[in-house]
Write a protein that holds these residues in place. Structure first.
Motif, PDB file in Angstrom:
ATOM      1  N   ASP A  53       8.396 -17.592  -5.039  1.00  0.00           N
ATOM      2  CA  ASP A  53       8.386 -18.383  -6.268  1.00  0.00           C
ATOM      3  C   ASP A  53       8.986 -17.589  -7.416  1.00  0.00           C
ATOM      4  O   ASP A  53       8.601 -17.761  -8.578  1.00  0.00           O
ATOM      5  N   THR A  54       9.898 -16.716  -7.086  1.00  0.00           N
ATOM      6  CA  THR A  54      10.609 -15.928  -8.082  1.00  0.00           C
ATOM      7  C   THR A  54      11.935 -15.478  -7.498  1.00  0.00           C
ATOM      8  O   THR A  54      12.075 -15.366  -6.273  1.00  0.00           O
ATOM      9  N   ASP A  55      12.900 -15.236  -8.349  1.00  0.00           N
ATOM     10  CA  ASP A  55      14.182 -14.676  -7.912  1.00  0.00           C
ATOM     11  C   ASP A  55      14.311 -13.222  -8.331  1.00  0.00           C
ATOM     12  O   ASP A  55      15.405 -12.650  -8.276  1.00  0.00           O
ATOM     13  N   ARG A  56      13.196 -12.627  -8.750  1.00  0.00           N
ATOM     14  CA  ARG A  56      13.256 -11.245  -9.223  1.00  0.00           C
ATOM     15  C   ARG A  56      12.011 -10.479  -8.805  1.00  0.00           C
ATOM     16  O   ARG A  56      10.888 -10.966  -8.951  1.00  0.00           O
ATOM     17  N   ILE A  57      12.207  -9.286  -8.271  1.00  0.00           N
ATOM     18  CA  ILE A  57      11.097  -8.375  -7.957  1.00  0.00           C
ATOM     19  C   ILE A  57      11.327  -7.082  -8.729  1.00  0.00           C
ATOM     20  O   ILE A  57      12.393  -6.461  -8.605  1.00  0.00           O
ATOM     21  N   GLN A  58      10.350  -6.700  -9.507  1.00  0.00           N
ATOM     22  CA  GLN A  58      10.462  -5.487 -10.309  1.00  0.00           C
ATOM     23  C   GLN A  58       9.505  -4.425  -9.773  1.00  0.00           C
ATOM     24  O   GLN A  58       8.291  -4.639  -9.734  1.00  0.00           O
ATOM     25  N   THR A  59      10.043  -3.297  -9.368  1.00  0.00           N
ATOM     26  CA  THR A  59       9.231  -2.187  -8.870  1.00  0.00           C
ATOM     27  C   THR A  59       9.726  -0.889  -9.485  1.00  0.00           C
ATOM     28  O   THR A  59      10.887  -0.777  -9.892  1.00  0.00           O
ATOM     29  N   SER A  60       8.836   0.073  -9.563  1.00  0.00           N
ATOM     30  CA  SER A  60       9.223   1.413  -9.995  1.00  0.00           C
ATOM     31  C   SER A  60       8.309   2.417  -9.321  1.00  0.00           C
ATOM     32  O   SER A  60       7.140   2.123  -9.055  1.00  0.00           O
ATOM     33  N   LEU A  61       8.846   3.591  -9.045  1.00  0.00           N
ATOM     34  CA  LEU A  61       8.061   4.625  -8.376  1.00  0.00           C
ATOM     35  C   LEU A  61       6.882   5.050  -9.240  1.00  0.00           C
ATOM     36  O   LEU A  61       5.769   5.223  -8.749  1.00  0.00           O
ATOM     37  N   ARG A  69       0.800  -1.219   0.000  1.00  0.00           N
ATOM     38  CA  ARG A  69       0.000   0.000   0.000  1.00  0.00           C
ATOM     39  C   ARG A  69       0.840   1.280   0.000  1.00  0.00           C
ATOM     40  O   ARG A  69       0.304   2.364  -0.207  1.00  0.00           O
ATOM     41  N   SER A  70       2.123   1.175   0.243  1.00  0.00           N
ATOM     42  CA  SER A  70       2.967   2.368   0.309  1.00  0.00           C
ATOM     43  C   SER A  70       4.391   1.995  -0.079  1.00  0.00           C
ATOM     44  O   SER A  70       4.747   0.810  -0.182  1.00  0.00           O
ATOM     45  N   LEU A  71       5.208   3.018  -0.283  1.00  0.00           N
ATOM     46  CA  LEU A  71       6.607   2.763  -0.596  1.00  0.00           C
ATOM     47  C   LEU A  71       7.337   2.151   0.587  1.00  0.00           C
ATOM     48  O   LEU A  71       8.310   1.419   0.415  1.00  0.00           O
ATOM     49  N   ASP A  72       6.864   2.432   1.802  1.00  0.00           N
ATOM     50  CA  ASP A  72       7.437   1.778   2.980  1.00  0.00           C
ATOM     51  C   ASP A  72       7.202   0.273   2.915  1.00  0.00           C
ATOM     52  O   ASP A  72       8.062  -0.518   3.321  1.00  0.00           O
ATOM     53  N   ASP A  73       6.025  -0.128   2.421  1.00  0.00           N
ATOM     54  CA  ASP A  73       5.731  -1.551   2.261  1.00  0.00           C
ATOM     55  C   ASP A  73       6.683  -2.183   1.251  1.00  0.00           C
ATOM     56  O   ASP A  73       7.169  -3.307   1.443  1.00  0.00           O
ATOM     57  N   VAL A  74       6.951  -1.481   0.168  1.00  0.00           N
ATOM     58  CA  VAL A  74       7.876  -1.993  -0.854  1.00  0.00           C
ATOM     59  C   VAL A  74       9.263  -2.167  -0.262  1.00  0.00           C
ATOM     60  O   VAL A  74       9.944  -3.175  -0.501  1.00  0.00           O
ATOM     61  N   GLU A  75       9.684  -1.192   0.540  1.00  0.00           N
ATOM     62  CA  GLU A  75      10.999  -1.275   1.181  1.00  0.00           C
ATOM     63  C   GLU A  75      11.087  -2.484   2.110  1.00  0.00           C
ATOM     64  O   GLU A  75      12.086  -3.213   2.117  1.00  0.00           O
ATOM     65  N   ALA A  76      10.015  -2.714   2.897  1.00  0.00           N
ATOM     66  CA  ALA A  76       9.996  -3.862   3.802  1.00  0.00           C
ATOM     67  C   ALA A  76      10.008  -5.174   3.017  1.00  0.00           C
ATOM     68  O   ALA A  76      10.674  -6.140   3.407  1.00  0.00           O
ATOM     69  N   LEU A  77       9.268  -5.230   1.908  1.00  0.00           N
ATOM     70  CA  LEU A  77       9.248  -6.428   1.068  1.00  0.00           C
ATOM     71  C   LEU A  77      10.623  -6.730   0.509  1.00  0.00           C
ATOM     72  O   LEU A  77      11.096  -7.876   0.563  1.00  0.00           O
ATOM     73  N   ILE A  78      11.306  -5.713  -0.019  1.00  0.00           N
ATOM     74  CA  ILE A  78      12.618  -5.925  -0.627  1.00  0.00           C
ATOM     75  C   ILE A  78      13.625  -6.388   0.425  1.00  0.00           C
ATOM     76  O   ILE A  78      14.442  -7.290   0.178  1.00  0.00           O
ATOM     77  N   ALA A  79      13.554  -5.809   1.628  1.00  0.00           N
ATOM     78  CA  ALA A  79      14.460  -6.226   2.703  1.00  0.00           C
ATOM     79  C   ALA A  79      14.230  -7.693   3.058  1.00  0.00           C
ATOM     80  O   ALA A  79      15.188  -8.464   3.246  1.00  0.00           O
ATOM     81  N   PRO A 110       3.770  -4.724  -7.837  1.00  0.00           N
ATOM     82  CA  PRO A 110       4.556  -5.824  -8.403  1.00  0.00           C
ATOM     83  C   PRO A 110       3.915  -7.177  -8.132  1.00  0.00           C
ATOM     84  O   PRO A 110       3.172  -7.343  -7.158  1.00  0.00           O
ATOM     85  N   ASN A 111       4.190  -8.117  -9.005  1.00  0.00           N
ATOM     86  CA  ASN A 111       3.744  -9.494  -8.794  1.00  0.00           C
ATOM     87  C   ASN A 111       4.817 -10.210  -7.981  1.00  0.00           C
ATOM     88  O   ASN A 111       5.963 -10.326  -8.415  1.00  0.00           O
ATOM     89  N   VAL A 112       4.443 -10.681  -6.782  1.00  0.00           N
ATOM     90  CA  VAL A 112       5.396 -11.349  -5.892  1.00  0.00           C
ATOM     91  C   VAL A 112       4.808 -12.702  -5.499  1.00  0.00           C
ATOM     92  O   VAL A 112       4.156 -12.835  -4.461  1.00  0.00           O
ATOM     93  N   PRO A 113       5.002 -13.731  -6.328  1.00  0.00           N
ATOM     94  CA  PRO A 113       4.417 -15.036  -6.038  1.00  0.00           C
ATOM     95  C   PRO A 113       5.101 -15.739  -4.881  1.00  0.00           C
ATOM     96  O   PRO A 113       6.321 -15.709  -4.732  1.00  0.00           O
TER      97      PRO A 113
END
Length: 210
Positions: A184-192, A54-64, A201-204
């Protein structure tokens, strides 16, 4: 197989899409009838962790979290908000929720399970990742005390009693649990730009056998 006993942030899994998946082999015979079979004894669950961002903070937590798991390399715990309790979704787990076995005067270790019923048909699911502190056990409708009468291995879902339950005594349990999964992936693609446009992003995520 590597597994980290850490839960994917529950705030990020809330609202995600997913559920159980079965594998059925279907052969249509010459007379039009079908033969159906499955090589899987248990369902396998799949989720999309990207939907709940829901936010860029969520994206940051996901990537970490993704980087710490090295992509698909290490498994982790996942809270399935639609199915994470031994009993009713809105009820507090009760030690009488699930019958997991019967005593035989010898066995002290029992696997936690959850039984799904529809009519006369049942499906029994092993519960291998109970939530620490949530497991309640009973013998013949009498609640036992963790640390006194039994111990719980939260990495396997095995409950070990200090003494073997008496023969034919019903062993019951209540608990919360997580699902063992991996990305179920080795790649996460995100953009602002995409995220500001409402695209996520699709994160299976897929259940694993442990």
């Amino acid at each position: 197989m590597g597994f980290h006993e850490v839960r994917f942030p529950a705030s990020l899994s809330f609202g995600s899409l997913g559920g159980p998946e079965r594998l059925t082999d279907i052969v249509t015979l010459a007379n039009g009838f079908e033969e159906r079979n499955t090589p899987w004894a248990q369902a396998r669950r799949r989720y999309d962790a990207g939907v709940a961002l829901r936010s860029l903070d969520d994206v940051e937590a996901l990537i970490a979290f993704f980087e710490a798991r090295r992509g698909q390399l290490f498994g982790f715990r996942w809270k399935d908000w639609t199915d994470f309790k031994s009993g009713k979704a809105k009820a507090t787990p009760d030690y009488r929720d699930q019958e997991i076995g019967f005593g035989d005067d010898a066995t002290v270790a029992f696997q936690l399970v959850k039984t799904y019923r529809s009519g006369e048909q049942v499906a029994v699911r092993p519960i291998v990742k109970p939530v620490q502190g949530s497991v309640r056990m009973g013998l013949s409708n009498v609640e036992m005390r963790e640390g006194v009468h039994y111990e719980v291995d939260t990495a396997t879902g095995i409950v070990t009693f200090s003494e073997p339950p008496n023969r034919d005594v019903a062993i019951t349990a209540g608990y919360e649990f997580d699902v063992p999964v991996r990305f179920d992936t080795d790649r996460i693609q995100t953009s602002l730009a995409s995220f500001q446009a409402g695209e996520v992003p699709n994160v299976p995520v897929v259940e694993i056998r442990v």
